[in-house]
Design an enzyme around this catalytic site. Structure first.
Site, mmCIF file in Angstrom:
data_model
loop_
_atom_site.group_PDB
_atom_site.id
_atom_site.type_symbol
_atom_site.label_atom_id
_atom_site.label_comp_id
_atom_site.label_asym_id
_atom_site.label_seq_id
_atom_site.Cartn_x
_atom_site.Cartn_y
_atom_site.Cartn_z
ATOM 1 N N HIS A 46 0.821 -1.206 0.000
ATOM 2 C CA HIS A 46 0.000 0.000 0.000
ATOM 3 C C HIS A 46 0.861 1.264 0.000
ATOM 4 O O HIS A 46 0.595 2.217 -0.740
ATOM 5 C CB HIS A 46 -0.921 -0.018 1.226
ATOM 6 C CG HIS A 46 -1.707 1.232 1.398
ATOM 7 N ND1 HIS A 46 -1.452 2.121 2.408
ATOM 8 C CD2 HIS A 46 -2.732 1.758 0.675
ATOM 9 C CE1 HIS A 46 -2.280 3.134 2.318
ATOM 10 N NE2 HIS A 46 -3.073 2.953 1.272
ATOM 11 N N GLU A 49 2.233 1.859 -3.440
ATOM 12 C CA GLU A 49 1.201 2.420 -4.325
ATOM 13 C C GLU A 49 1.181 3.945 -4.216
ATOM 14 O O GLU A 49 1.144 4.650 -5.221
ATOM 15 C CB GLU A 49 -0.165 1.842 -3.954
ATOM 16 C CG GLU A 49 -1.347 2.492 -4.641
ATOM 17 C CD GLU A 49 -2.523 2.697 -3.709
ATOM 18 O OE1 GLU A 49 -3.016 3.848 -3.627
ATOM 19 O OE2 GLU A 49 -2.943 1.720 -3.063
ATOM 20 N N HIS A 50 1.265 4.473 -2.995
ATOM 21 C CA HIS A 50 1.304 5.920 -2.790
ATOM 22 C C HIS A 50 2.564 6.529 -3.396
ATOM 23 O O HIS A 50 2.517 7.606 -3.997
ATOM 24 C CB HIS A 50 1.273 6.239 -1.290
ATOM 25 C CG HIS A 50 -0.076 6.178 -0.671
ATOM 26 N ND1 HIS A 50 -0.625 7.236 0.020
ATOM 27 C CD2 HIS A 50 -1.002 5.181 -0.619
ATOM 28 C CE1 HIS A 50 -1.820 6.904 0.476
ATOM 29 N NE2 HIS A 50 -2.063 5.648 0.105
ATOM 30 N N GLU A 127 -3.864 7.704 7.716
ATOM 31 C CA GLU A 127 -4.827 6.797 7.075
ATOM 32 C C GLU A 127 -5.037 5.563 7.955
ATOM 33 O O GLU A 127 -6.160 5.089 8.126
ATOM 34 C CB GLU A 127 -4.311 6.406 5.688
ATOM 35 C CG GLU A 127 -5.321 5.721 4.813
ATOM 36 C CD GLU A 127 -4.803 5.442 3.407
ATOM 37 O OE1 GLU A 127 -5.494 4.688 2.697
ATOM 38 O OE2 GLU A 127 -3.741 5.953 3.021
#
Length: 199
Positions: A46, A49-50, A127
């Site tokens: 994840h 991905e950022h 997040e």
């Protein structure tokens, strides 16, 4: 009608042509979801991905990436699941080359600069906190942990562990990308007003 083309290096291209629309959606999927992580990597899929949105060779930072897509009226985003990570752009069909250009620069030439990693680390930790405080997400992740166990990647949530998010470095991203972002592990889908030959 779907048409698949497999390149010599194993990369697959699936085209779903539709002349009834003026738009094209380009989606790149790679088998690099949280299921592929080891315990000490929990959350790297994840986080990576950022980091792809932070710039490459042609579009050097997140501002340039965003401006290029905004200039042509494009919609773009990404997501990380258990099985894969996906990156997509939706544009007017005359801008399909722009979509390919931006996504390829992001995914092939990402630099993972340390100062960008530090900036994004805080975003992802926030997040993480948001998901922990959102019952809809939390109950789903708790269910998966009950189903698969806390010692199996399928029982882990995609956001990862705070200790990993807080400690991952540039070389970790480079190594993970090299291992999983390979032609044989990637599918490109072009859907809309685009021919297989154009794609």
């Amino acid at each position: 009608m779907f048409e698949e083309h497999r390149f010599e290096n194993g990369l697959r291209l699936i085209t779903a042509a539709n002349k009834g629309t003026q738009a094209v959606t380009l989606l790149i999927l790679t088998g690099a979801g949280s299921r592929n992580e080891k315990e000490e990597e929990r959350g790297i899929s994840h986080f990576l991905e950022h980091m792809f949105f932070k710039g490459g060779k042609k579009y050097k930072n997140a501002k340039e990436v965003s401006e290029k897509m905004d200039f042509v009226g494009g919609d773009f985003n990404a997501f990380t699941g258990k099985e894969y990570a996906g990156y997509y752009v939706k544009v007017e069909h005359t801008q399909v080359e722009t979509a390919f250009d931006v996504l390829s620069d992001m995914l092939v030439s990402a630099k993972f600069e340390p100062h960008e990693i530090e900036k994004e680390r805080g975003v992802i930790l926030e997040e993480y906190n948001m998901y922990e405080d959102t019952p809809m997400y939390k109950i789903g992740w708790d269910f998966e942990e009950l189903l698969f166990g806390s010692d199996h990647p399928m029982g882990w949530d995609q956001i990862g562990e705070k200790k990993v998010i807080s400690s991952v470095k540039q070389q970790d991203f480079i190594d993970y990308k090299s291992a999983l972002y390979t032609p044989k592990n990637i599918v490109i889908v072009a859907s809309g007003n685009v021919t297989p030959a154009k794609a």
